[in-house]
Scaffold this active site. Sequence first.
Site, PDB file in Angstrom:
ATOM      1  N   THR A 125       0.537  -1.257   0.255  1.00  0.00           N
ATOM      2  CA  THR A 125       0.289   0.071   0.247  1.00  0.00           C
ATOM      3  C   THR A 125       0.716   1.477   0.180  1.00  0.00           C
ATOM      4  O   THR A 125       1.687   0.926   0.823  1.00  0.00           O
ATOM      5  CB  THR A 125      -0.925   0.046   1.495  1.00  0.00           C
ATOM      6  OG1 THR A 125      -1.246   1.019   1.202  1.00  0.00           O
ATOM      7  CG2 THR A 125      -0.433  -0.376   2.476  1.00  0.00           C
ATOM      8  N   ASP A 126       0.625   2.696  -0.464  1.00  0.00           N
ATOM      9  CA  ASP A 126       1.078   3.690  -0.664  1.00  0.00           C
ATOM     10  C   ASP A 126       0.834   4.245   0.792  1.00  0.00           C
ATOM     11  O   ASP A 126       1.782   5.242   1.620  1.00  0.00           O
ATOM     12  CB  ASP A 126       0.295   4.431  -1.498  1.00  0.00           C
ATOM     13  CG  ASP A 126      -1.563   4.884  -0.525  1.00  0.00           C
ATOM     14  OD1 ASP A 126      -1.740   4.505   0.308  1.00  0.00           O
ATOM     15  OD2 ASP A 126      -1.483   6.064  -1.014  1.00  0.00           O
ATOM     16  N   GLU A 127       0.492   3.983   1.621  1.00  0.00           N
ATOM     17  CA  GLU A 127       0.098   3.625   3.080  1.00  0.00           C
ATOM     18  C   GLU A 127       1.708   3.885   3.733  1.00  0.00           C
ATOM     19  O   GLU A 127       1.583   4.271   4.649  1.00  0.00           O
ATOM     20  CB  GLU A 127      -0.535   3.546   3.810  1.00  0.00           C
ATOM     21  CG  GLU A 127      -2.184   3.568   2.805  1.00  0.00           C
ATOM     22  CD  GLU A 127      -3.435   3.200   4.383  1.00  0.00           C
ATOM     23  OE1 GLU A 127      -3.394   3.910   5.386  1.00  0.00           O
ATOM     24  OE2 GLU A 127      -4.488   3.071   3.233  1.00  0.00           O
ATOM     25  N   TYR A 151      -1.786  -0.281  10.818  1.00  0.00           N
ATOM     26  CA  TYR A 151      -1.500  -1.057   9.613  1.00  0.00           C
ATOM     27  C   TYR A 151      -0.412  -0.607   8.724  1.00  0.00           C
ATOM     28  O   TYR A 151      -0.262  -1.275   8.610  1.00  0.00           O
ATOM     29  CB  TYR A 151      -3.281  -0.277   8.980  1.00  0.00           C
ATOM     30  CG  TYR A 151      -3.381  -0.765   7.445  1.00  0.00           C
ATOM     31  CD1 TYR A 151      -3.282  -2.030   7.033  1.00  0.00           C
ATOM     32  CD2 TYR A 151      -3.146   0.189   6.519  1.00  0.00           C
ATOM     33  CE1 TYR A 151      -3.217  -2.497   5.890  1.00  0.00           C
ATOM     34  CE2 TYR A 151      -3.584   0.567   5.312  1.00  0.00           C
ATOM     35  CZ  TYR A 151      -2.972  -1.609   5.054  1.00  0.00           C
ATOM     36  OH  TYR A 151      -3.263  -1.797   3.760  1.00  0.00           O
ATOM     37  N   LYS A 155       2.285  -2.942   6.965  1.00  0.00           N
ATOM     38  CA  LYS A 155       2.705  -3.199   5.795  1.00  0.00           C
ATOM     39  C   LYS A 155       4.463  -3.118   5.384  1.00  0.00           C
ATOM     40  O   LYS A 155       4.352  -3.543   4.238  1.00  0.00           O
ATOM     41  CB  LYS A 155       1.773  -3.087   4.560  1.00  0.00           C
ATOM     42  CG  LYS A 155      -0.001  -2.622   4.663  1.00  0.00           C
ATOM     43  CD  LYS A 155       0.152  -4.485   4.560  1.00  0.00           C
ATOM     44  CE  LYS A 155       0.243  -4.197   3.104  1.00  0.00           C
ATOM     45  NZ  LYS A 155      -0.247  -5.925   2.525  1.00  0.00           N
TER      46      LYS A 155
HETATM   47  P1  NAD Z   1      -9.700  -7.469   3.005  1.00  0.00           P
HETATM   48  O1  NAD Z   1      -9.685  -7.034   4.035  1.00  0.00           O
HETATM   49  O2  NAD Z   1     -10.945  -7.254   1.603  1.00  0.00           O
HETATM   50  O3  NAD Z   1      -9.320  -9.125   2.486  1.00  0.00           O
HETATM   51  C1  NAD Z   1      -8.363  -9.624   3.128  1.00  0.00           C
HETATM   52  C2  NAD Z   1      -8.299 -11.240   3.338  1.00  0.00           C
HETATM   53  O4  NAD Z   1      -7.513 -11.685   3.367  1.00  0.00           O
HETATM   54  C3  NAD Z   1      -9.952 -11.265   3.652  1.00  0.00           C
HETATM   55  O5  NAD Z   1     -10.491 -12.518   2.712  1.00  0.00           O
HETATM   56  C4  NAD Z   1      -9.182 -11.763   4.212  1.00  0.00           C
HETATM   57  O6  NAD Z   1     -10.124 -12.939   5.421  1.00  0.00           O
HETATM   58  C5  NAD Z   1      -7.843 -12.931   4.179  1.00  0.00           C
HETATM   59  N1  NAD Z   1      -6.982 -12.672   5.455  1.00  0.00           N
HETATM   60  C6  NAD Z   1      -6.925 -12.507   6.425  1.00  0.00           C
HETATM   61  N2  NAD Z   1      -6.094 -12.419   7.667  1.00  0.00           N
HETATM   62  C7  NAD Z   1      -5.678 -13.985   6.710  1.00  0.00           C
HETATM   63  C8  NAD Z   1      -5.304 -15.339   6.880  1.00  0.00           C
HETATM   64  N3  NAD Z   1      -4.047 -14.909   8.387  1.00  0.00           N
HETATM   65  N4  NAD Z   1      -4.457 -15.843   6.381  1.00  0.00           N
HETATM   66  C9  NAD Z   1      -5.796 -15.909   5.454  1.00  0.00           C
HETATM   67  N5  NAD Z   1      -6.006 -15.238   4.481  1.00  0.00           N
HETATM   68  C10 NAD Z   1      -5.857 -14.769   5.551  1.00  0.00           C
HETATM   69  O7  NAD Z   1      -8.272  -6.550   2.329  1.00  0.00           O
HETATM   70  P2  NAD Z   1      -8.551  -5.067   0.564  1.00  0.00           P
HETATM   71  O8  NAD Z   1      -9.198  -4.431   0.457  1.00  0.00           O
HETATM   72  O9  NAD Z   1      -9.043  -6.573  -0.157  1.00  0.00           O
HETATM   73  O10 NAD Z   1      -6.837  -5.328   0.621  1.00  0.00           O
HETATM   74  C11 NAD Z   1      -5.610  -6.659  -0.120  1.00  0.00           C
HETATM   75  C12 NAD Z   1      -4.703  -6.005  -0.309  1.00  0.00           C
HETATM   76  O11 NAD Z   1      -4.655  -5.133  -0.785  1.00  0.00           O
HETATM   77  C13 NAD Z   1      -3.764  -6.240   1.234  1.00  0.00           C
HETATM   78  O12 NAD Z   1      -2.930  -6.524   1.280  1.00  0.00           O
HETATM   79  C14 NAD Z   1      -4.078  -4.361   1.591  1.00  0.00           C
HETATM   80  O13 NAD Z   1      -3.126  -4.667   2.394  1.00  0.00           O
HETATM   81  C15 NAD Z   1      -3.771  -4.628   0.080  1.00  0.00           C
HETATM   82  N6  NAD Z   1      -4.225  -2.934  -0.247  1.00  0.00           N
HETATM   83  C16 NAD Z   1      -5.506  -2.815  -0.241  1.00  0.00           C
HETATM   84  C17 NAD Z   1      -5.517  -1.458  -0.694  1.00  0.00           C
HETATM   85  C18 NAD Z   1      -7.059  -0.229  -0.135  1.00  0.00           C
HETATM   86  O14 NAD Z   1      -7.362   0.019  -0.679  1.00  0.00           O
HETATM   87  N7  NAD Z   1      -8.440  -1.537  -0.017  1.00  0.00           N
HETATM   88  C19 NAD Z   1      -4.989  -0.432  -0.803  1.00  0.00           C
HETATM   89  C20 NAD Z   1      -4.163  -0.857  -1.124  1.00  0.00           C
HETATM   90  C21 NAD Z   1      -3.414  -1.994  -0.894  1.00  0.00           C
HETATM   91  P1  TYD Z   2     -10.542   4.371   4.445  1.00  0.00           P
HETATM   92  O1  TYD Z   2     -11.609   3.816   3.230  1.00  0.00           O
HETATM   93  O2  TYD Z   2     -10.853   3.567   5.230  1.00  0.00           O
HETATM   94  O3  TYD Z   2      -9.007   4.358   4.264  1.00  0.00           O
HETATM   95  P2  TYD Z   2      -7.146   5.021   4.566  1.00  0.00           P
HETATM   96  O4  TYD Z   2      -7.740   5.057   5.648  1.00  0.00           O
HETATM   97  O5  TYD Z   2      -6.490   3.662   4.352  1.00  0.00           O
HETATM   98  O6  TYD Z   2      -7.008   5.646   4.135  1.00  0.00           O
HETATM   99  O7  TYD Z   2     -10.526   6.087   5.120  1.00  0.00           O
HETATM  100  C1  TYD Z   2     -11.009   6.733   4.067  1.00  0.00           C
HETATM  101  C2  TYD Z   2     -10.430   8.099   4.074  1.00  0.00           C
HETATM  102  O8  TYD Z   2     -11.985   8.725   4.381  1.00  0.00           O
HETATM  103  C3  TYD Z   2      -9.795   8.171   5.949  1.00  0.00           C
HETATM  104  O9  TYD Z   2      -9.337   9.385   5.385  1.00  0.00           O
HETATM  105  C4  TYD Z   2     -10.467   8.450   6.541  1.00  0.00           C
HETATM  106  C5  TYD Z   2     -11.798   8.626   6.011  1.00  0.00           C
HETATM  107  N1  TYD Z   2     -12.898   7.998   6.537  1.00  0.00           N
HETATM  108  C6  TYD Z   2     -13.976   8.987   7.164  1.00  0.00           C
HETATM  109  O10 TYD Z   2     -14.450  10.589   7.340  1.00  0.00           O
HETATM  110  N2  TYD Z   2     -15.181   8.341   7.877  1.00  0.00           N
HETATM  111  C7  TYD Z   2     -15.314   6.729   7.702  1.00  0.00           C
HETATM  112  O11 TYD Z   2     -16.397   6.437   8.291  1.00  0.00           O
HETATM  113  C8  TYD Z   2     -14.517   5.954   7.370  1.00  0.00           C
HETATM  114  C9  TYD Z   2     -14.403   4.686   7.490  1.00  0.00           C
HETATM  115  C10 TYD Z   2     -13.279   6.913   6.939  1.00  0.00           C
END
Ligand code: NAD
Ligand code: TYD
Length: 338
Positions: A125-127, A151, A155
């Site tokens: 992630t970019d975070e 988090y 990562k």
């Molecule tokens: P999500 O939380 O929707 O899904 C995570 C999945 O991992 C779930 O299906 C969960 O059951 C599974 N999981 C959790 N712990 C586990 C374990 N110990 N063993 C096997 N499976 C396990 O997450 P997402 O949003 O789909 O993100 C997927 C990946 O992409 C993550 O690594 C996250 O850090 C990265 N990512 C997400 C975003 C975003 O905006 N959602 C952006 C950049 C990177």
């Molecule tokens: P989120 O979707 O949790 O992603 P991330 O924290 O990984 O960027 O949140 C996106 C942005 O929205 C973040 O700045 C937090 C804000 N946010 C709210 O203002 N209200 C909410 O209820 C949630 C879940 C997020």
Amino acid sequence: MTTLLITGGAGFIGSNLVRMVASAGQYRLIILDALTYAGNLENLSGVIDGTNVVFIHGSINDGDLLKRVFSDYSIDAVLHLAAESHVDRSIASAAPFIETNVTGTLCLLEAARAASVGRFVHVSTDEVYGTLGPDDAPFTEETPLQPNSPYSASKAASDLLVRAFVHTYGMDCVTTRCSNNYGPYQFPEKLIPLMTLNALEGKSLPVYGDGRQVRDWLHVEDHCRGIMLALEHGRSGEVYNFGGYGERFNIDIVHRIIELTGADTSLIAHVTDRPGHDRRYAIDPRKATSELGWQPVHSVEEGLAATIDWYRNHSAWCESVRSGAYLEYYAKHYGTSL
Ligand code: NAD
Ligand code: TYD
């Protein structure tokens, strides 16, 4: 046919990736997912066939299971998405993030190395880069890692383990760092699905602080194409940033969701800000463009409208997730409880 292990394939991005890759038919997919609250087998309904798309319920922290999976299914490459992914949950309790994101990634790297797997794509992630000021240049792959939440710290730790496995053992790994994703099947604890479902149901829209934090939104399909390009064309040991040139203030996203759902602006409630809230994320994806030929194809305007339509048209999925019924899906279809 090349066999890919996809960890976290029942989550938001993982299930979109499975759907995209399965429909192209070029790879055999083995999905490993622990089905935490974020894992939902309904996200994969109609896709798992037990032959070309196989589901295995289990954890990346289970070394014995991993050994069996790598050997029984002759895994050629890994797409590692399994993680604890929600910042607010990491603030409430950091330990599960260390367990899955750090220890689990280590366990998976060790198993992949022991099995001499070809390529390991680590989805990050970019975070990990921390936060930007309003006039700072977007994150590049050279930006120092300065994670601010439990988090993002977990990562960043996993990214460094991947780096160490390349450097020390010569493993073939590529790391991707993506900005905030949105699209179908996202669990409604993240901003866009939470606000969409609340707006459709006439519930309060909780905006943290002044709502002037910036996120760089990328449609999940664009991210998934990037992951596959990193698998097929990335250089080992390299990091690739993916972002959608989609910087928006949170409050503007919320207003757009209100317009698209026909909700009332009075639903907006400014609530206490998230502790340590990163103010701005923005990605410079030019390395992915020049080396992988990657470009985002969805604009935030079009992608957000399509996403809101998706939630509106998938009320059964929304209801199942909201009520917790999705947690029973495994028992119903596989005959045993989790
Ligand atoms: P999500 O939380 O929707 O899904 C995570 C999945 O991992 C779930 O299906 C969960 O059951 C599974 N999981 C959790 N712990 C586990 C374990 N110990 N063993 C096997 N499976 C396990 O997450 P997402 O949003 O789909 O993100 C997927 C990946 O992409 C993550 O690594 C996250 O850090 C990265 N990512 C997400 C975003 C975003 O905006 N959602 C952006 C950049 C990177
Ligand atoms: P989120 O979707 O949790 O992603 P991330 O924290 O990984 O960027 O949140 C996106 C942005 O929205 C973040 O700045 C937090 C804000 N946010 C709210 O203002 N209200 C909410 O209820 C949630 C879940 C997020």
